[in-house]
Design a protein around this motif. Sequence first.
Motif, mmCIF file in Angstrom:
data_model
loop_
_atom_site.group_PDB
_atom_site.id
_atom_site.type_symbol
_atom_site.label_atom_id
_atom_site.label_comp_id
_atom_site.label_asym_id
_atom_site.label_seq_id
_atom_site.Cartn_x
_atom_site.Cartn_y
_atom_site.Cartn_z
ATOM 1 N N LEU A 1 35.589 39.946 50.590
ATOM 2 C CA LEU A 1 37.050 39.898 50.513
ATOM 3 C C LEU A 1 37.518 38.560 49.940
ATOM 4 C CD1 LEU A 1 38.036 41.624 53.891
ATOM 5 C CD2 LEU A 1 38.262 42.568 51.579
ATOM 6 N N ASP A 2 36.876 37.468 50.388
ATOM 7 C CA ASP A 2 37.256 36.146 49.882
ATOM 8 C C ASP A 2 36.992 36.014 48.384
ATOM 9 O OD1 ASP A 2 38.021 35.562 52.409
ATOM 10 O OD2 ASP A 2 36.423 34.117 52.843
ATOM 11 N N LEU A 3 35.998 36.770 47.899
ATOM 12 C CA LEU A 3 35.692 36.745 46.458
ATOM 13 C C LEU A 3 36.568 37.726 45.684
ATOM 14 C CD1 LEU A 3 31.783 36.630 46.474
ATOM 15 C CD2 LEU A 3 33.277 34.922 45.453
ATOM 16 N N GLY A 4 37.418 38.445 46.421
ATOM 17 C CA GLY A 4 38.240 39.458 45.767
ATOM 18 C C GLY A 4 37.433 40.658 45.318
ATOM 19 N N GLN A 5 36.299 40.899 45.987
ATOM 20 C CA GLN A 5 35.413 42.011 45.599
ATOM 21 C C GLN A 5 35.582 43.264 46.462
ATOM 22 O OE1 GLN A 5 31.324 40.754 45.353
ATOM 23 N NE2 GLN A 5 31.695 39.328 43.677
ATOM 24 N N GLY A 6 36.568 43.248 47.363
ATOM 25 C CA GLY A 6 36.818 44.441 48.169
ATOM 26 C C GLY A 6 35.981 44.508 49.432
ATOM 27 N N GLU A 7 36.362 45.450 50.288
ATOM 28 C CA GLU A 7 35.739 45.612 51.599
ATOM 29 C C GLU A 7 34.300 46.128 51.471
ATOM 30 O OE1 GLU A 7 36.785 48.045 55.723
ATOM 31 O OE2 GLU A 7 37.910 48.443 53.891
ATOM 32 N N VAL A 8 33.412 45.665 52.355
ATOM 33 C CA VAL A 8 32.042 46.203 52.403
ATOM 34 C C VAL A 8 31.852 46.953 53.722
ATOM 35 C CG1 VAL A 8 29.571 45.704 52.269
ATOM 36 C CG2 VAL A 8 31.181 44.267 51.024
ATOM 37 N N LYS A 9 31.491 48.220 53.624
ATOM 38 C CA LYS A 9 31.354 49.067 54.808
ATOM 39 C C LYS A 9 29.887 49.440 55.063
ATOM 40 C CE LYS A 9 34.408 51.790 52.935
ATOM 41 N NZ LYS A 9 35.576 51.726 52.126
ATOM 42 N N ALA A 10 29.653 49.992 56.247
ATOM 43 C CA ALA A 10 28.289 50.419 56.606
ATOM 44 C C ALA A 10 27.965 51.750 55.943
ATOM 45 C CB ALA A 10 28.170 50.549 58.116
ATOM 46 N N TYR A 11 26.769 51.832 55.380
ATOM 47 C CA TYR A 11 26.322 53.074 54.748
ATOM 48 C C TYR A 11 25.724 53.999 55.811
ATOM 49 C CZ TYR A 11 24.338 56.003 51.078
ATOM 50 O OH TYR A 11 24.027 57.045 50.253
ATOM 51 N N ASP A 12 25.854 55.302 55.597
ATOM 52 C CA ASP A 12 25.331 56.287 56.545
ATOM 53 C C ASP A 12 23.800 56.170 56.664
ATOM 54 O OD1 ASP A 12 24.455 58.480 57.937
ATOM 55 O OD2 ASP A 12 25.494 59.970 56.698
ATOM 56 N N PRO A 13 23.293 55.764 57.851
ATOM 57 C CA PRO A 13 21.849 55.553 58.008
ATOM 58 C C PRO A 13 21.031 56.824 57.785
ATOM 59 C CG PRO A 13 23.028 55.114 60.077
ATOM 60 C CD PRO A 13 24.042 55.539 59.072
ATOM 61 N N GLY A 14 21.652 57.983 58.020
ATOM 62 C CA GLY A 14 20.948 59.253 57.834
ATOM 63 C C GLY A 14 20.547 59.470 56.390
ATOM 64 N N LYS A 15 21.207 58.766 55.463
ATOM 65 C CA LYS A 15 20.958 58.987 54.041
ATOM 66 C C LYS A 15 19.984 57.992 53.438
ATOM 67 C CE LYS A 15 25.447 61.074 53.132
ATOM 68 N NZ LYS A 15 26.793 60.686 52.734
ATOM 69 N N ARG A 16 19.532 57.005 54.222
ATOM 70 C CA ARG A 16 18.620 56.008 53.647
ATOM 71 C C ARG A 16 17.205 56.208 54.134
ATOM 72 N NH1 ARG A 16 20.261 50.674 50.739
ATOM 73 N NH2 ARG A 16 18.692 51.625 49.449
ATOM 74 N N GLY A 17 16.261 56.009 53.246
ATOM 75 C CA GLY A 17 14.854 56.086 53.630
ATOM 76 C C GLY A 17 14.423 54.792 54.289
ATOM 77 N N ALA A 18 13.177 54.747 54.710
ATOM 78 C CA ALA A 18 12.654 53.548 55.359
ATOM 79 C C ALA A 18 12.294 52.497 54.305
ATOM 80 C CB ALA A 18 11.428 53.911 56.173
ATOM 81 N N ALA A 19 12.286 51.217 54.703
ATOM 82 C CA ALA A 19 11.926 50.132 53.770
ATOM 83 C C ALA A 19 11.394 48.942 54.553
ATOM 84 C CB ALA A 19 13.119 49.719 52.934
ATOM 85 N N ASP A 20 11.073 47.881 53.812
ATOM 86 C CA ASP A 20 10.452 46.719 54.448
ATOM 87 C C ASP A 20 11.300 46.062 55.539
ATOM 88 O OD1 ASP A 20 7.876 46.584 53.527
ATOM 89 O OD2 ASP A 20 8.373 45.427 51.738
ATOM 90 N N THR A 21 12.627 46.115 55.435
ATOM 91 C CA THR A 21 13.445 45.509 56.501
ATOM 92 C C THR A 21 13.161 46.161 57.855
ATOM 93 O OG1 THR A 21 15.218 46.886 55.667
ATOM 94 C CG2 THR A 21 15.480 44.505 55.349
ATOM 95 N N SER A 22 12.768 47.444 57.809
ATOM 96 C CA SER A 22 12.494 48.152 59.065
ATOM 97 C C SER A 22 11.425 47.442 59.897
ATOM 98 C CB SER A 22 12.024 49.574 58.761
ATOM 99 O OG SER A 22 12.916 50.212 57.880
#
Length: 430
Positions: free
Chosen positions: A361-382
């Motif tokens: 928001l401070d960069l004027g790039q708009g709101e960032v929301k949470a993505y639906d976890p059901g739609k993402r596969g597993a990855a290294d952060t897990s």
Amino acid sequence: MKNSLTLCISLCFGLSLMSQKLTNVEKKLIKTVEKNNTEAIAFLEKVVNINSGTLNKEGVKKVGTIFKTAFEQIEFDSKWIEMPNEMNRAGHLFAETTGKKGKKLLLIGHLDTVFEEDSPFQEFKRINDSTAHAPGGNDMKGGDVIVLYALKALYQQGLLKDAQIIVAFTGDEESTGKPLSISRKDLVDAAKRSDIALGFETSTGFNYATVARRGASGWEVKVKGKRAHSSGVFNERVGAGAIFEMSRILNGFYEDVRGEEFLTFNPGVMMGGTFVEFDAATSKGEVFGKSNVVAQTAVVKGGLRFISEEQKEAARDKMRAIVNENLPHTSAEISFTDSYPAMPPSESNQELLAELNKVSLDLGQGEVKAYDPGKRGAADTSFVAAYVACLDGLGTMGTGAHTPEETVNLKTVEALTKRTALFLYRLINE
Ligand SMILES: [Zn+2]
């Protein structure tokens, strides 16, 4: 892309807003990202043009070496970690600065792609001024480049002093080396020394980040029945047979385990009859059975996806209970295998998202929301979610990851690198 209008509005009109919300130091940092952007895109083109399919160990290491040199140039202590020979994986690049200031950060990427040396898709090609057709450009060399150029801007402004930042670029994310206890050990150890992990996997949209990912695991049910003439099925001596028992079990799973949010389980292959043989390496099997013989064996292999360890364990308990209620003259057993742990939407992940949202928001790039976890596969952060607060999906935007149509959106690289640089700056100064 449905966000393109919002994206344009954000990027075009955000600038005036931005100047009021950023400190002078932050404004200089953003300017530095802008100044380096052409170089960043050229760097991306260069690393995309080197094949680094997971099994092309030489290629993965070559891409790793280019990043290693670049991290050394901004005074990160860099090392290549080899994997044992029998694992047939290239290894990982780790680079770090040491210090005590603010939050300790772990930045996660991967160097490998799904496109092996024999793939026809090998080259970075610009389609127009905003899009390039690029194998692994979006998943995820673009994200790696965002990490490097965000850190480079911070370095050039002298803002990395006394911060602890570990960069971990694995060489086998697309097909992890086994056992995971070895291939993911360095990543987990780095997480244990950190407060926050940020994953730069493919973004799911300019205004979304990943606060949670489902974990993945496997299960197998084996059933035994009494081999007999089919005329005796259901009687006291013969009982139900293995295939009826397996049907009961699967129907029980469907009726009694199904339904919880984010929990899914899928029987992927089933065999039953007099004899069955399944080769796990090729996922192929052979079955022998006759319609006038009661089946003596049946086997099913499946997968299970879950949002937390609790959900996984509860589902497994329910499955075990169903497996144990055998029909007459049958027996059954279920076994489970772990692969990816879950990254649950913890409070600390949500707080991290709120901080990223403020940066955007401070960069004027708009709101960032949470993505639906059901739609993402597993990855290294897990693998590190159990130890640190996590956010993922902070990488480039694009389409068609894992297909020969993969593209990376070059226009958003600069905006996302700015967002990352400012986010890192604020975290190490908390
Ligand atoms: Zn990836």
